[in-house]
Structures are given as structure tokens and as C-alpha cells.
Scaffold this motif. Sequence first.
Motif, PDB file in Angstrom:
ATOM      1  N   MET A   2       3.710   7.983  10.616  1.00  0.00           N
ATOM      2  CA  MET A   2       3.951   9.142   9.802  1.00  0.00           C
ATOM      3  C   MET A   2       5.251   9.824  10.408  1.00  0.00           C
ATOM      4  N   GLU A   3       6.040  10.442   9.574  1.00  0.00           N
ATOM      5  CA  GLU A   3       7.197  10.849   9.949  1.00  0.00           C
ATOM      6  C   GLU A   3       7.115  12.099  11.156  1.00  0.00           C
ATOM      7  N   LYS A   4       5.941  13.052  10.919  1.00  0.00           N
ATOM      8  CA  LYS A   4       5.693  13.776  11.832  1.00  0.00           C
ATOM      9  C   LYS A   4       5.295  13.375  13.049  1.00  0.00           C
ATOM     10  N   ASP A  12       1.101  -1.171  -0.053  1.00  0.00           N
ATOM     11  CA  ASP A  12       0.034   0.016   0.017  1.00  0.00           C
ATOM     12  C   ASP A  12       0.938   1.318  -0.147  1.00  0.00           C
ATOM     13  N   GLY A  13       2.182   1.083   0.112  1.00  0.00           N
ATOM     14  CA  GLY A  13       2.843   2.329  -0.050  1.00  0.00           C
ATOM     15  C   GLY A  13       2.954   3.364   1.056  1.00  0.00           C
ATOM     16  N   PHE A  14       2.613   2.989   2.450  1.00  0.00           N
ATOM     17  CA  PHE A  14       2.663   3.925   3.284  1.00  0.00           C
ATOM     18  C   PHE A  14       3.681   3.981   4.455  1.00  0.00           C
ATOM     19  N   ALA A  15       4.785   2.976   4.308  1.00  0.00           N
ATOM     20  CA  ALA A  15       5.882   2.719   4.992  1.00  0.00           C
ATOM     21  C   ALA A  15       6.851   2.004   4.263  1.00  0.00           C
ATOM     22  N   VAL A  16       8.190   1.808   4.862  1.00  0.00           N
ATOM     23  CA  VAL A  16       9.137   1.149   4.426  1.00  0.00           C
ATOM     24  C   VAL A  16       8.738  -0.234   4.318  1.00  0.00           C
ATOM     25  N   ASP A  17       9.294  -1.242   3.548  1.00  0.00           N
ATOM     26  CA  ASP A  17       8.831  -2.709   3.530  1.00  0.00           C
ATOM     27  C   ASP A  17       9.648  -3.229   4.954  1.00  0.00           C
ATOM     28  N   MET A  32       8.657  -1.803  15.428  1.00  0.00           N
ATOM     29  CA  MET A  32       7.615  -2.257  14.502  1.00  0.00           C
ATOM     30  C   MET A  32       7.588  -1.177  13.288  1.00  0.00           C
ATOM     31  N   THR A  33       7.620  -1.697  11.987  1.00  0.00           N
ATOM     32  CA  THR A  33       7.604  -0.900  10.884  1.00  0.00           C
ATOM     33  C   THR A  33       6.296  -0.219  10.646  1.00  0.00           C
ATOM     34  N   SER A  34       5.217  -1.164  11.328  1.00  0.00           N
ATOM     35  CA  SER A  34       3.745  -0.726  11.043  1.00  0.00           C
ATOM     36  C   SER A  34       3.219  -1.469  11.935  1.00  0.00           C
ATOM     37  N   THR A  35       1.847  -1.289  12.289  1.00  0.00           N
ATOM     38  CA  THR A  35       1.377  -1.485  13.489  1.00  0.00           C
ATOM     39  C   THR A  35       0.130  -3.162  13.379  1.00  0.00           C
ATOM     40  N   GLY A  36      -0.220  -3.186  12.319  1.00  0.00           N
ATOM     41  CA  GLY A  36      -1.175  -4.307  12.058  1.00  0.00           C
ATOM     42  C   GLY A  36      -2.323  -3.852  13.012  1.00  0.00           C
ATOM     43  N   THR A  37      -3.357  -4.745  12.892  1.00  0.00           N
ATOM     44  CA  THR A  37      -4.620  -4.557  14.055  1.00  0.00           C
ATOM     45  C   THR A  37      -4.471  -5.360  15.121  1.00  0.00           C
ATOM     46  N   GLN A  38      -3.660  -6.372  14.910  1.00  0.00           N
ATOM     47  CA  GLN A  38      -3.600  -7.559  16.085  1.00  0.00           C
ATOM     48  C   GLN A  38      -2.893  -6.721  17.257  1.00  0.00           C
ATOM     49  N   ASN A  39      -3.386  -7.438  18.472  1.00  0.00           N
ATOM     50  CA  ASN A  39      -2.670  -6.890  19.659  1.00  0.00           C
ATOM     51  C   ASN A  39      -1.161  -7.242  19.538  1.00  0.00           C
ATOM     52  N   PRO A  40      -0.286  -6.369  19.754  1.00  0.00           N
ATOM     53  CA  PRO A  40       1.045  -6.590  19.080  1.00  0.00           C
ATOM     54  C   PRO A  40       2.030  -7.274  20.031  1.00  0.00           C
ATOM     55  N   THR A  41       1.713  -7.772  21.308  1.00  0.00           N
ATOM     56  CA  THR A  41       2.913  -8.165  22.156  1.00  0.00           C
ATOM     57  C   THR A  41       3.371  -9.486  21.714  1.00  0.00           C
ATOM     58  N   LEU A  42       2.379 -10.391  21.109  1.00  0.00           N
ATOM     59  CA  LEU A  42       2.748 -11.719  20.751  1.00  0.00           C
ATOM     60  C   LEU A  42       4.123 -11.378  19.828  1.00  0.00           C
ATOM     61  N   THR A  43       3.799 -10.649  18.948  1.00  0.00           N
ATOM     62  CA  THR A  43       4.894 -10.403  17.741  1.00  0.00           C
ATOM     63  C   THR A  43       6.437  -9.705  18.501  1.00  0.00           C
ATOM     64  N   TYR A  44       6.092  -9.072  19.610  1.00  0.00           N
ATOM     65  CA  TYR A  44       7.335  -8.377  20.219  1.00  0.00           C
ATOM     66  C   TYR A  44       8.083  -9.545  20.864  1.00  0.00           C
ATOM     67  N   SER A 101      20.524   8.180  10.077  1.00  0.00           N
ATOM     68  CA  SER A 101      19.455   8.339   9.297  1.00  0.00           C
ATOM     69  C   SER A 101      18.670   9.668   9.788  1.00  0.00           C
ATOM     70  N   GLY A 102      19.003  10.043  11.060  1.00  0.00           N
ATOM     71  CA  GLY A 102      17.989  11.378  11.521  1.00  0.00           C
ATOM     72  C   GLY A 102      16.367  10.656  11.872  1.00  0.00           C
ATOM     73  N   LEU A 103      16.356   9.649  11.766  1.00  0.00           N
ATOM     74  CA  LEU A 103      14.870   9.008  11.788  1.00  0.00           C
ATOM     75  C   LEU A 103      14.495   8.568  13.191  1.00  0.00           C
ATOM     76  N   LEU A 104      15.693   8.475  14.046  1.00  0.00           N
ATOM     77  CA  LEU A 104      15.248   7.815  15.496  1.00  0.00           C
ATOM     78  C   LEU A 104      14.123   8.718  16.120  1.00  0.00           C
ATOM     79  N   GLY A 105      13.139   7.940  16.646  1.00  0.00           N
ATOM     80  CA  GLY A 105      12.045   8.645  17.152  1.00  0.00           C
ATOM     81  C   GLY A 105      10.949   9.023  16.449  1.00  0.00           C
ATOM     82  N   ARG A 106      11.233   8.794  15.127  1.00  0.00           N
ATOM     83  CA  ARG A 106      10.278   9.221  14.022  1.00  0.00           C
ATOM     84  C   ARG A 106       9.382   7.801  13.473  1.00  0.00           C
ATOM     85  N   PHE A 107       8.084   8.260  13.238  1.00  0.00           N
ATOM     86  CA  PHE A 107       7.225   7.253  12.570  1.00  0.00           C
ATOM     87  C   PHE A 107       6.787   6.429  13.674  1.00  0.00           C
TER      88      PHE A 107
END
Length: 567
Positions: free
Chosen positions: A432-434, A139-144, A535-547, A331-337
Motif C-alpha cells: 500500500m502506498e501509505k 487481483d488489481g492490488f499493485a502494478v503488474d 519486489m512488486t508484491s510479496t507472495g507467501t513464499q520465503n522470498p530470498t531464493l527469488t532475490y 515518480s515520487g514513489l521511492l520508499g512507498r509500497f
Amino acid sequence: MANFLIDSEDKRTYDAIVIGSGASGGWAAKELCEKGLKTLVLERGRDVKHIKDYPTAGKAPWQFEHRGTVTIDQRKDYQFARFMREETMHWAIKDDEQPFVEEKPFRWVRGYHVGGKSLLWARQTQRWSDFDYEGPSRDGFAVDWPIRYRDIEKWYAHVESFAGIAGNRDGLPELPDSECMPPFEMSCIETYFRDSLRQNFNDRRLIHGRCAHLSDPREIHQQQGRHKCQNQTMCNRGCQFGGYFSSNSSTLPWALKTGNLTVRPHAVVHSVIYDDAKQRAIGVRVIDGTTKDTIDFYAKIVFVNASALNTNAILLNSKSDRFPNGLGNDSGLLGRFIAWHNYRGRGSASYEGFQDKMTDGRNPSHSYIPRFRNVKKQEMDFLRGYAIGIGGGRGRGSDTSMIGDQLRENLLHPKLGNWHISSWMMGESVPMEKNHVRLHPDLKDKYGIPQLVISCEWSDNDDKMVEDYLQQQREMFEKAGFKDVQVNDSKSPPGSDIHEMGGVRMGRDPKTSLLNSWNQLHHCKNVFVTDGACMTSTGTQNPTLTYMALTARAANYAVEEMKRKSL
Ligand SMILES: Cc1cc2nc3c(=O)[nH]c(=O)nc-3n(C[C@H](O)[C@H](O)[C@H](O)COP(=O)(O)OP(=O)(O)OC[C@H]3O[C@@H](n4cnc5c(N)ncnc54)[C@H](O)[C@@H]3O)c2cc1C
């Protein structure tokens, strides 16, 4: 004064350091200790020993001085805390423990004690599928994502078998089956709604939410000293039976048994220490929570598992000549997205049937409708989608507006009302970066650590998703013949829904991500980040199992790399 407080440097040196003892840190400790690494877990909060430190477990309402209510006087230092009931007050965090700056409204729910939020969670554990791992690139909304489901599948199974998951094998491609023991029973209103959904919506299924409770303990759980869940539904006080998975009942005692684990509570991590000459992290700097002294600990590898936003804070504060803007932050991206979940939408209804059914049972879990929007292709005017949690029961009430015999009589014989059902959306928010966190240049907490500035807000995508949920939930309830259908948008600020993620995201390219496919910092390979920050994206699933699965995978990789002398 630094470093002269406990013994020699030698005694402060371990093979591995894990920052944080919560859901993911517990897994890092277990895996590393089992593989023979002398491991130090640094935890900012107090110690919590399984069973012994659950002061309210199993207590009846009348055993609480104020029947559960916390008095105004007791609240005065906890204006912003959650868990403000007498049963759970022992988990509340004082306001002065870690002030932060809300540049935009944000609720930051934390659990600062050994075990972290693994003692507070609702224990829902759904796997991700490739519809989630491939989502950002499709869907092109974040990095792969640099991994796919096949990379993590066996680690899901590994974590699930040890933690113990109750649920069904539903055979849904969008929600791969877990290693399960039998689910807890649904109430009649839920099974009725399940059947109605099946008849009226061919893209929706109501299933048992998979949850980390022992419905049928196996040998491995008995070895952990855990027992069958007693359906008390008093889980967030701490469970004497070890009926649900927490670090305290499961991973930490297991790691301790190896003889390789040291847990140090009251150790507020300040930063990861990077050695410019050695070009690697050499340890972790801690402020002692009691004495406020600075102490350095050393190790060959560091796992950062302080929960998503704290992991960001620690890395941002880990400055060196090589990394003046935070560890690994070329990259200067620490803390972003930064992203999170969207539970703003709520629904409820009642049903006039099943008047002959008097009890609704006690289910420590609930029912679940997996995501049905934009699953296989983009079809809505918003990106991604939402899952739905469903709970139901029979209302009962007593008129308590009197005293004496009539009050006693009313309390003893409450009137049964109609069956009711409730629903809550679990939406994916798009990184989102902001939306970011950063360190405040001047404000510090009582440990002298810069305060975190949190700058996150809802987007148009979130609003559209809520709107769709409200319409769809109304329609699903109405098609089932429910009455009093109500849906609403709570408009709660970001973070209220607890699952904050990102800021140190995984990816393939060091220019657009911080971590590689094994959760190592691209530019500092002996530091691993495996909590929600990765996490690169968040999914809808409760996330802790994935962590937890990512953590087990990365820890085993780290051990192999150390054996190969590549780390
Ligand atoms: C009410 C509630 C319900 C939830 N329900 C679910 C659910 O059903 N399913 C689900 O998947 N998730 C759920 N969650 C979220 C879940 O609890 C978290 O995703 C999970 O605990 C995150 O694991 P973690 O290891 O990243 O962080 P935590 O478990 O929060 O552990 C982090 C640890 O790091 C410590 N720490 C932080 N900063 C420092 C520092 N500077 N120095 C040293 N130590 C530090 C903390 O004290 C803490 O012990 C819920 C959370 C809450 C509060």
C-alpha cells in the motif's frame, strides 16, 4: 575529508560495485566476478570468514559461561537487538549502530557483518509461480510485475544447483519444483498430519519445505569446500561444514577465487554518486566505519543489495541536481509500497498416539503447506493468502525443582510427554502506498547519515487473513484428532516476520515503478536493485531464493549489456 585516504582515484575504480554482502549481494559478486568484472563489495559490518569467525559453532551447552543466557550487564547496549543468546551474540547489533524512527511500531531485523542475514536465515527456499507473478494484475492490488515465471525459471535452477536445495519434486503448479537433493526426514507426527490433510482437505498438501541445505553434496558443492549437513540444528551460529548456504560459505569465496573480488568491510554506504553531466551513476560514497572518513569509489555499474529498507535509505539519500528526491525517483514513489510477511497466526496441538516412538530426529528444515486460499481465483473476503509452516516433535521434561541425586536422575531420564505439533502462518501482505519509509529531515546516525523513518501498519486485509488462518488451522488439527488445540494471533508489529520488501518496485511504467524488468532503475540504467526492495508484491513464499535468482539474472544481463556497450 574526502578521497585522499587511500591511494589515487584510479585505485578506487572498479568495473562494478556491489553494496551489501548478504544473500543477494553475494550472488551479484559471484556472477560479476565469474564474468571477469573487477568487483568491489562494500559492506558496512565487520568481516566474517567462513569457519574461522563462527566462535560458538559446535559448542556444547556447558561450554558457555551462562549456559546460553546473556547477562543483564551484557544486554545494556542491545535493548532492541535480536539473537540475544550466548550462542548467537556475535551477530547482535548495538542500538547505537543505526537508530531509526518508528513512526508506527515496527521491528527491523538486521544482520550487519559480511554475509548479512544469509548467516541468520532459516534457509527455506520456495519458488514463486505465475499465481504470484500474475497476482497483482489479476487481483488489481499493485502494478503488474514486468516478468513472469518463464523469465526467471532458469535462474531459479541456476541458484538452486549452486546453493544446494533439499526437498522433493512435488509437482504442484502453485509451487514449481526446485532442483533438489533428497529432503530431510519428517517426524511421525508430521507424516500423520500429512495423511490426515490428504484425507480431509482436497485443496491442501503437506510437503517437505525446500531448504538450502546439502543433504547429498554434488561436485559443485565439494568445489566450494562445503560438506553434507550434519543435522546439528545449530545453524544460526554459523556452520563449519558449510552444510547450509550462506554468502560466506559459498558465493563470496567462489568470487574471491576468480581474483576479481575485493571486499571492503566497515564501509557504510552513504549514497550512490550521480553525475549530472554524464547522466549516469559514477560510483558510491562511503563513510569508513572506523575512522568516519568519507571515501568515494567509482565503477561502471552499481548493484544495490543492502537489504530492502537499507537499499531504500541509500537511494533516498542519493540526491543530485537531477534527482533531488533520491536516485531515480521521478515518480515520487521511492520508499512507498513497502510490504512484508504476516506470521502473526500461530497454532499448536498434541497427539496421544505414537507412544512407542521415542525420538523425533533432528531436521534443519520443517514441513510446509503451500497457499490454498485464492490461488486460482478470488474466493475469500480478503486478497491473496498464506502458506503454513509445520514442525513437530516429542515433548520431554524433567522436574528440576530439587538438587542432588534426584535432580541428576531426573535429568538423565527425562519423562517423555505426548507428541506435539506447531504451526505458523506465512501470509502475503498487500503493498500500500501509505506504508512507506523516508529520511528524517534532522536526525542522523553516528555516521552522519539521515535516520530512516519507518511508517508501516497492518491492514484490514491482514486481520481477515489471520482470522481465516486461525479457523482453518484449528479445523485441520481437530480433523486429525489432535488434542489441546490452541491458535492465537500474536499481534506482533510489522517487520517481526523479517521479510520486508518493496519501496523500489519493479514494473513496466516509470510513472508507477522504479525498476524495469531487468532491475535497472528506469531513469539511471547503470544502477541495479535486486534485493527485497525490488519486489512488486510479496507472495507467501520465503522470498530470498527469488532475490538471489533475480540478482543472478540481472548481473548476467548487465555483463551482456556492457559487452554491447549499452551500459
Ligand atoms: C532469523 C531469520 C530467518 C530467516 N529465514 C528465512 C527463510 O527461511 N527463507 C528466506 O527466504 N528468508 C529468510 N530470512 C530472510 C533472509 O535472511 C533475507 O531475505 C536475506 O538475507 C536478504 O538478503 P539481502 O541480500 O537483501 O540482505 P542481507 O542478507 O541482510 O544483506 C544485506 C547486507 O548489506 C549490508 N548493508 C546494509 N546497509 C548497508 C550500507 N549502508 N552500506 C554497506 N552495507 C550495508 C548489511 O550489513 C548486510 O551484510 C530470514 C531472516 C532471519 C533474520
